[in-house]
Design an enzyme around this catalytic site. Structure first.
Site, PDB file in Angstrom:
ATOM      1  N   SER A 115      38.149  88.929  16.259  1.00 52.99           N
ATOM      2  CA  SER A 115      38.165  87.642  16.964  1.00 52.99           C
ATOM      3  C   SER A 115      37.500  86.615  16.066  1.00 52.99           C
ATOM      4  O   SER A 115      36.755  86.981  15.140  1.00 52.99           O
ATOM      5  CB  SER A 115      37.359  87.794  18.259  1.00 52.99           C
ATOM      6  OG  SER A 115      36.986  86.539  18.793  1.00 52.99           O
ATOM      7  N   TYR A 118      30.124  91.234  23.056  1.00 50.26           N
ATOM      8  CA  TYR A 118      31.426  90.819  22.494  1.00 50.26           C
ATOM      9  C   TYR A 118      31.276  90.496  21.009  1.00 50.26           C
ATOM     10  O   TYR A 118      32.075  90.937  20.176  1.00 50.26           O
ATOM     11  CB  TYR A 118      31.984  89.613  23.270  1.00 50.26           C
ATOM     12  CG  TYR A 118      33.446  89.348  22.936  1.00 50.26           C
ATOM     13  CD1 TYR A 118      34.457  90.152  23.458  1.00 50.26           C
ATOM     14  CD2 TYR A 118      33.813  88.309  22.080  1.00 50.26           C
ATOM     15  CE1 TYR A 118      35.794  89.930  23.142  1.00 50.26           C
ATOM     16  CE2 TYR A 118      35.157  88.077  21.761  1.00 50.26           C
ATOM     17  CZ  TYR A 118      36.136  88.879  22.293  1.00 50.26           C
ATOM     18  OH  TYR A 118      37.454  88.665  21.971  1.00 50.26           O
TER      19      TYR A 118
END
Ligand SMILES: NC(=O)c1ccc[n+]([C@@H]2O[C@H](COP(=O)([O-])OP(=O)(O)OC[C@H]3O[C@@H](n4cnc5c(N)ncnc54)[C@H](O)[C@@H]3O)[C@@H](O)[C@H]2O)c1
Length: 260
Positions: free
Chosen positions: A148, A171
């Site tokens: 990401s 995350y």
């Protein structure tokens, strides 16, 4: 912009492709892209896709090594040689889920931390270990890890405030960790003709909160979130022989967000 990849010469016809989390938002998009290339697609997920397609759904928890070994056994029995593994599944947080309001670092629960790292990192490591070993024995294969933009930069928590949401620490750690796994795998199996790369995509527009999108867009030089099909060509490129000299790298596709 309508991006059609059907006539591009990626030569992915009849390739056997595993996509983890292929029932999810991005996974589904990737499943269909490979199907359009006439690849054989195996979707490893906890749940079947809500949208019908011609992939084979294999209900499996990627955090369970024995279940993954059973999947490999199935491939070996059917004499299916795997060509491509895409580690795409991970825990993602929906700000609309009220149960998840306590995601601040001060209050972050260790259970969430463990669960997120187990799915995002251990799951990808196990798939790499089990399916990558199979590909290494065949001396051919490609692994693609879906990281990401938050695998290369920190989240800007200000953009989540309108939703009373905090992007969780897990995350960031998972997405940064996948880039480490990518380099390790690429170097470890280079002599076995396995290439391993990662992509670091920016957020995909999916009718998120208007204020959030407005704030996020200000951080992106291209001024907008990605469309769901804008990673297809990059993924096809990295999974095909067109990228035969690229391994161990992470290609950032984030509308420029990480350069400013
Ligand atoms: N959507 C975005 O804007 C965006 C942006 C950047 C990166 N990404 C990355 O792309 C990937 C896919 O994101 P998404 O938006 O499609 O997420 P999603 O939540 O829609 O899909 C994730 C899928 O993974 C599956 N899954 C979860 N745990 C599993 C397990 N233990 N075993 C097997 N399958 C499991 C889920 O069932 C789901 O189908 C993620 O790694 C995410 O971090 C997404």
């Amino acid at each position: 912009m309508n991006i059609k990849l059907n006539n591009t010469n990626f030569n992915l016809k009849d390739k056997n492709v595993i996509i983890t989390g292929g029932s999810g938002f991005l996974g589904n998009q990737l499943v269909n892209t490979f199907l359009n290339q006439k690849s054989n697609v195996y979707n490893i997920d906890l749940f079947p896709s809500k949208k019908k397609n011609k992939s084979k759904f294999i209900k499996t928890d990627i955090t369970d090594e024995n279940s993954l070994k059973k999947v490999l056994k199935y491939f070996l029995k059917k004499k299916i040689k795997l060509d491509i593994l895409i580690n795409n599944a991970s825990n993602n947080y929906n700000p609309k889920n009220k149960k998840l309001s306590k995601l601040t670092l001060e209050d972050f629960s260790n259970d969430l931390w463990e669960n997120d790292l187990t799915v995002g990192l251990k799951g990808s490591y196990l798939c790499t270990k089990i399916f990558g070993t199979h590909m290494s024995k065949n001396k051919k294969g490609v692994i693609l890890n879906i990281s990401s933009d938050l695998g290369v930069i920190a989240p800007d928590q200000r953009i989540y405030r309108s939703m009373n949401f905090t992007k969780p620490v897990s995350y960031s750690v998972v997405k940064h960790g996948l880039i480490g796994l990518t380099k390790y795998t690429a170097s470890y199996w280079a002599k076995k003709n396995i290439r391993c790369n990662a992509i670091a995509p920016g957020g995909i527009f999916n009718n998120q909160n208007r204020l959030f999108v407005k704030e996020l867009n200000k951080l992106i030089p291209l001024g907008r979130m990605a469309k769901s099909n804008e990673y297809n060509a990059l993924v096809m490129f990295l999974c095909s022989d067109m990228s035969s000299y690229i391994t161990g790298t992470t290609i950032i596709a984030d509308g420029g967000r990480s350069i400013i």
